[in-house]
Design an enzyme around this catalytic site. Structure first.
Site, PDB file in Angstrom:
ATOM      1  N   LYS A 181       0.822  -1.213   0.000  1.00 57.64           N
ATOM      2  CA  LYS A 181       0.000   0.000   0.000  1.00 57.64           C
ATOM      3  C   LYS A 181       0.858   1.265   0.000  1.00 57.64           C
ATOM      4  O   LYS A 181       0.528   2.240  -0.666  1.00 57.64           O
ATOM      5  CB  LYS A 181      -0.953   0.010   1.201  1.00 57.64           C
ATOM      6  CG  LYS A 181      -2.081  -0.982   1.026  1.00 57.64           C
ATOM      7  CD  LYS A 181      -3.143  -0.814   2.080  1.00 57.64           C
ATOM      8  CE  LYS A 181      -4.261  -1.828   1.860  1.00 57.64           C
ATOM      9  NZ  LYS A 181      -5.185  -1.900   2.963  1.00 57.64           N
ATOM     10  N   LYS A 204     -10.412  -5.111  -3.143  1.00 56.25           N
ATOM     11  CA  LYS A 204     -11.325  -3.969  -3.234  1.00 56.25           C
ATOM     12  C   LYS A 204     -10.632  -2.758  -3.847  1.00 56.25           C
ATOM     13  O   LYS A 204     -11.265  -1.894  -4.425  1.00 56.25           O
ATOM     14  CB  LYS A 204     -11.781  -3.548  -1.836  1.00 56.25           C
ATOM     15  CG  LYS A 204     -12.543  -4.558  -1.075  1.00 56.25           C
ATOM     16  CD  LYS A 204     -12.636  -4.131   0.394  1.00 56.25           C
ATOM     17  CE  LYS A 204     -12.947  -5.301   1.291  1.00 56.25           C
ATOM     18  NZ  LYS A 204     -12.847  -5.008   2.704  1.00 56.25           N
ATOM     19  N   LYS A 230      -4.364 -11.147  -6.233  1.00 53.88           N
ATOM     20  CA  LYS A 230      -5.546 -11.527  -5.443  1.00 53.88           C
ATOM     21  C   LYS A 230      -6.713 -10.586  -5.786  1.00 53.88           C
ATOM     22  O   LYS A 230      -6.486  -9.447  -6.219  1.00 53.88           O
ATOM     23  CB  LYS A 230      -5.242 -11.510  -3.944  1.00 53.88           C
ATOM     24  CG  LYS A 230      -5.137 -10.149  -3.332  1.00 53.88           C
ATOM     25  CD  LYS A 230      -5.312 -10.172  -1.822  1.00 53.88           C
ATOM     26  CE  LYS A 230      -5.410  -8.740  -1.353  1.00 53.88           C
ATOM     27  NZ  LYS A 230      -5.791  -8.505  -0.013  1.00 53.88           N
TER      28      LYS A 230
END
Ligand code: TYM
Length: 374
Positions: A141, A226, A223
């Site tokens: 992130k 969201k 993966k």
């Protein structure tokens, strides 16, 4: 006089610690399940099949279950206040629609239980920066950001606090959370070694099938997530049948037309078989028999049908709950109250062991000494 009492207290607490560390080996903890999800509005089928569906199974198996909508975690990246509030409500509606039963489970919102932040601070003081820098989600992130919020960095400590406040022994999650749980285990160990047996070492409950890491429909090397900017990469529980059909049709497979299950060599097709199996209740073996003679294009239609049949009632139920915000609020408030009472017990114990709540502890010790002297 003050010095003497301080030494007495020190000696007392050291002997308590020794006694506790002996206990660590023999202590058996009651089985308690805890897990959490970020309020991103709705769930995608990765969250659902990898985690929430199993939360429901554990609840229905009669386990002691506590599930948390982790809004404090959400603000590690900027959020619009109104949207965050709406997303919390929608997440509550979604979890109930998936089968979480407030009569059997404690369902609550993290920010309504301030002890999460309190324990997180205490645990943060026992964590090194080096330990946090290596966690993969932080690396992933923060790589996309110019300025990295401190919250994003210490997020796994808050996650450890979530688990430890409820003295959870088992944490059902997808594979991406396993390293965060390892941090929770090592913090529990460190706390117990230093202050005496207080916390169990939680165990990650990751399913052993491919549902623990469902792949993106657009890139089976990644993966399902969201935060993926491509909406076709995941199926949301609120997707209408037409949208599901379109997304499955566009899902990336490979150039072999036969339907075979080989997650290493054919991750796209294996992902579809996993989705099909978990939503239809059929085993992969039954699926192969049915898919014999079909090419992957035709097989996608079967996957679509299974998904639509499974998700339709959930989508309808989410809508019904969203039409009744008063009911949702009552459920969550009740859950928060239950969570707060457990969390308060733990934080009081932790503060005493760490040396906080000084004056109330000193008063209690004085009362105890007086009683002993009688
Ligand atoms: P979150 O909100 O990202 O995801 C919720 C759950 O969904 C699982 N998951 C997946 N499982 C399989 N395949 C996928 N593609 C997939 N994507 C997500 C996640 O593993 C997770 O179980 N940090 C956590 C929330 C959290 C938490 C906790 C979890 C906060 N405190 C304490 C357990 C215990 C998170 O962001 O999950």
């Amino acid at each position: 006089m003050l010095k003497l009492s301080y030494q007495v207290v020190r000696r007392l607490s050291v002997s308590v610690h020794r006694c506790h560390s002996l206990e660590t080996k023999t202590h058996t903890w009651p089985r308690k399940i805890f897990s959490g999800v970020q309020p991103t509005g709705c769930l995608h089928i990765g969250n659902y099949l990898g985690a929430v569906k199993r939360w429901v199974d554990l609840q229905n198996a009669g386990e002691d279950v506590t599930y948390c909508i982790v809004d404090l975690h959400s603000i590690t990246l900027p959020q619009e206040p109104e949207i965050l509030r709406h997303n919390c409500l929608q997440m509550a509606a979604t979890l109930l629609a998936c089968g979480i039963d407030p009569m059997k489970a404690t369902l609550f919102v993290q920010s309504a239980v301030p002890q999460h932040a309190e324990l997180s601070w205490i645990l943060g003081c026992m964590t090194t920066m080096a330990r946090l820098t290596h966690l993969p989600q932080y690396k992933e992130k923060s790589a996309k950001l110019k300025e990295i919020p401190l919250g994003l960095y210490i997020y796994p400590v808050l996650q450890a606090a979530d688990i430890m406040l409820y003295k959870a022994t088992h944490v059902p999650v997808g594979e991406d959370q396993v390293q965060h749980l390892q941090l929770a285990q090592s913090l529990a160990r460190a706390f117990n070694n230093r202050f005496g047996t207080t916390f169990p070492f939680c165990e990650a409950k990751v399913s052993d099938d491919t549902s623990s890491r469902l792949k993106s429909l657009r890139d089976p090397a990644k993966k399902m997530s969201k935060s993926d900017p491509d909406p076709k990469s995941c199926i949301m529980l609120t997707d209408e049948p037409k949208v599901i059909q379109e997304k499955i049709k566009k899902s990336v497979t490979d150039f072999t037309s036969e339907v075979t299950f080989d997650p290493e060599k054919r991750p796209g097709v294996a992902n579809l078989i996993t989705i099909h199996s978990l939503t239809s209740g059929k085993t992969p073996a039954e699926i192969f028999v049915e898919a014999k003679g079909l090419n992957t294009g035709q097989y996608k239609q079967q996957v679509t049908e299974a998904l639509v049949e499974h998700l339709n009632p959930i989508r309808i139920q989410i809508g019904r709950y969203m039409d009744d915000p008063n009911y949702l609020t009552a459920i969550i408030e009740n859950g928060c109250e239950k969570a707060r009472s457990t969390a308060e017990r733990t934080i009081t114990e932790v503060k005493e062991k760490v040396g906080m709540n000084a004056f109330s502890v000193i008063r209690q010790q004085a009362i105890r000494r007086k009683e002993l002297a009688k």
